[in-house]
Design a protein around this motif. Structure first.
Motif, PDB file in Angstrom:
ATOM      1  N   GLY A   1     -28.152 -16.862  27.934  1.00 52.45           N
ATOM      2  CA  GLY A   1     -28.464 -15.971  29.004  1.00 52.45           C
ATOM      3  C   GLY A   1     -29.198 -16.754  30.067  1.00 52.45           C
ATOM      4  N   ILE A   2     -29.517 -16.072  31.192  1.00 49.81           N
ATOM      5  CA  ILE A   2     -30.384 -16.476  32.425  1.00 49.81           C
ATOM      6  C   ILE A   2     -31.591 -16.404  32.068  1.00 49.81           C
ATOM      7  CG2 ILE A   2     -30.868 -16.267  34.665  1.00 49.81           C
ATOM      8  CD1 ILE A   2     -28.070 -17.293  34.406  1.00 49.81           C
TER       9      ILE A   2
ATOM     10  N   TRP B   1     -32.798  -5.280  30.115  1.00 52.58           N
ATOM     11  CA  TRP B   1     -31.932  -4.512  29.733  1.00 52.58           C
ATOM     12  C   TRP B   1     -31.133  -5.165  28.656  1.00 52.58           C
ATOM     13  CZ3 TRP B   1     -32.593  -6.453  34.530  1.00 52.58           C
ATOM     14  CH2 TRP B   1     -31.747  -7.422  35.092  1.00 52.58           C
ATOM     15  N   ALA B   2     -31.200  -6.398  28.291  1.00 51.71           N
ATOM     16  CA  ALA B   2     -30.522  -6.840  27.094  1.00 51.71           C
ATOM     17  C   ALA B   2     -30.896  -6.719  25.786  1.00 51.71           C
ATOM     18  CB  ALA B   2     -30.166  -8.519  27.556  1.00 51.71           C
ATOM     19  N   ALA B   3     -32.294  -6.207  25.840  1.00 50.93           N
ATOM     20  CA  ALA B   3     -32.954  -5.991  24.387  1.00 50.93           C
ATOM     21  C   ALA B   3     -33.059  -4.512  24.220  1.00 50.93           C
ATOM     22  CB  ALA B   3     -34.412  -6.729  24.563  1.00 50.93           C
TER      23      ALA B   3
ATOM     24  N   GLU C   1     -29.062 -21.087  33.035  1.00 50.95           N
ATOM     25  CA  GLU C   1     -28.596 -20.697  31.718  1.00 50.95           C
ATOM     26  C   GLU C   1     -29.350 -21.238  30.727  1.00 50.95           C
ATOM     27  OE1 GLU C   1     -24.319 -20.671  29.497  1.00 50.95           O
ATOM     28  OE2 GLU C   1     -24.269 -20.646  31.662  1.00 50.95           O
ATOM     29  N   THR C   2     -29.521 -20.582  29.439  1.00 43.81           N
ATOM     30  CA  THR C   2     -30.380 -21.223  28.569  1.00 43.81           C
ATOM     31  C   THR C   2     -30.119 -20.234  27.109  1.00 43.81           C
ATOM     32  OG1 THR C   2     -32.439 -21.948  27.762  1.00 43.81           O
ATOM     33  CG2 THR C   2     -32.416 -19.892  28.849  1.00 43.81           C
TER      34      THR C   2
ATOM     35  N   PRO D   1     -26.955 -12.063  30.319  1.00 37.93           N
ATOM     36  CA  PRO D   1     -28.286 -11.227  30.327  1.00 37.93           C
ATOM     37  C   PRO D   1     -29.681 -12.095  30.340  1.00 37.93           C
ATOM     38  CG  PRO D   1     -27.564 -11.778  28.254  1.00 37.93           C
ATOM     39  CD  PRO D   1     -26.428 -12.423  29.132  1.00 37.93           C
ATOM     40  N   PRO D   2     -30.626 -11.479  30.839  1.00 42.60           N
ATOM     41  CA  PRO D   2     -31.968 -12.302  30.940  1.00 42.60           C
ATOM     42  C   PRO D   2     -32.398 -12.613  29.573  1.00 42.60           C
ATOM     43  CG  PRO D   2     -32.176  -9.971  31.308  1.00 42.60           C
ATOM     44  CD  PRO D   2     -30.742 -10.140  31.230  1.00 42.60           C
ATOM     45  N   VAL D   3     -32.809 -13.872  29.235  1.00 42.50           N
ATOM     46  CA  VAL D   3     -33.540 -14.257  28.125  1.00 42.50           C
ATOM     47  C   VAL D   3     -34.794 -14.862  28.345  1.00 42.50           C
ATOM     48  CG1 VAL D   3     -31.243 -14.346  26.915  1.00 42.50           C
ATOM     49  CG2 VAL D   3     -32.267 -16.203  27.791  1.00 42.50           C
TER      50      VAL D   3
END
Length: 173
Positions: free
Chosen positions: A117-118, A89-91, A81-82, A105-107
Motif C-alpha cells: 500500500g501507500i 479505511w483499509a483496516a 508504495e511499501t 490502501p494506506p499502510v
C-alpha cells in the motif's frame, strides 16, 4: 507542553482500559518505555485528557480531541508504495463497513506487514507492533488514522465507530 504521537497512542490505550493498570503493565502490553509512558500521562493530564487522581481518561474530552483536533496536530504524512500493516479505511473496523477502493490502501510501513500500500507515517513508530499485541487498540489507532486522512464520509463513520468504542469503555468502567 505539547502533545506528541505517543501521547495519542497512550490515550487510546487508556480509553480502552479498565482502571486496574500500572505504568509497568502498560510498558509490558505496549512495548513503550516506562518513562515515556509516565511523561505521556503528565502531558495528557495537563491537556485535560487524563485525570491523574482518578487514573482514567476523560472520555468526553478525549473524543472531542480525537475527532476534531488530531488531524490538525498530526497531519498525515504519506510516502511511496511499501509493505505494511493496513490502517485507516483499509483496516478493521472500517474495512468491513466500506467498499474497498480501487487504489492502494494506506499502510503503516512494516517489514513484517502482509499488505502492499501507500505508506502512512503512524502516530508512533511502534504502532504496527502495538496493533499486533493489542488488536482492539490497533482498531482505535486505525480509526484515528481515518479521522486524520479520510474524506468527509470516512471521517464521519470513523468518528461514529470511535465514539461507540469510547462510550462502551466508559460504561464498563
Amino acid at each position: 507542553m505539547v502533545l506528541n504521537g505517543q501521547d495519542v497512542v497512550v490515550l487510546l490505550k487508556l480509553a480502552g482500559q479498565p482502571g486496574d493498570w500500572t505504568v509497568r503493565s502498560l510498558e509490558a502490553e505496549m512495548g513503550l518505555a516506562r518513562a515515556g509512558i509516565h511523561r505521556s500521562l503528565q502531558r495528557l493530564a495537563a491537556a485535560g485528557l487524563y485525570d491523574l487522581d482518578r487514573r482514567r481518561a476523560n472520555i468526553t474530552q478525549a473524543e472531542e480531541f480525537l475527532v476534531h483536533a488530531v488531524k490538525y496536530l498530526f497531519p498525515p504524512k504519506l510516502g511511496g508504495e511499501t509493505r505494511g500493516v493496513p490502517t485507516a479505511w483499509a483496516a478493521e473496523p472500517l474495512a468491513g463497513e466500506l467498499a474497498p477502493p480501487s487504489d492502494l490502501p494506506p499502510v503503516w510501513p512494516d517489514p513484517n506487514g502482509r499488505q502492499r500500500g501507500i505508506a502512512l507515517a503512524p502516530l508512533h513508530a511502534a504502532a504496527p507492533e502495538i496493533a499486533r499485541r493489542d488488536p482492539a487498540l490497533g482498531e482505535r489507532l486505525a480509526l484515528v488514522d481515518a479521522l486524520r486522512m479520510g474524506d468527509a464520509r470516512v471521517r464521519a463513520l470513523a468518528a461514529e465507530l470511535l465514539s461507540r468504542r469510547l462510550a462502551d469503555t466508559a460504561a464498563a468502567a
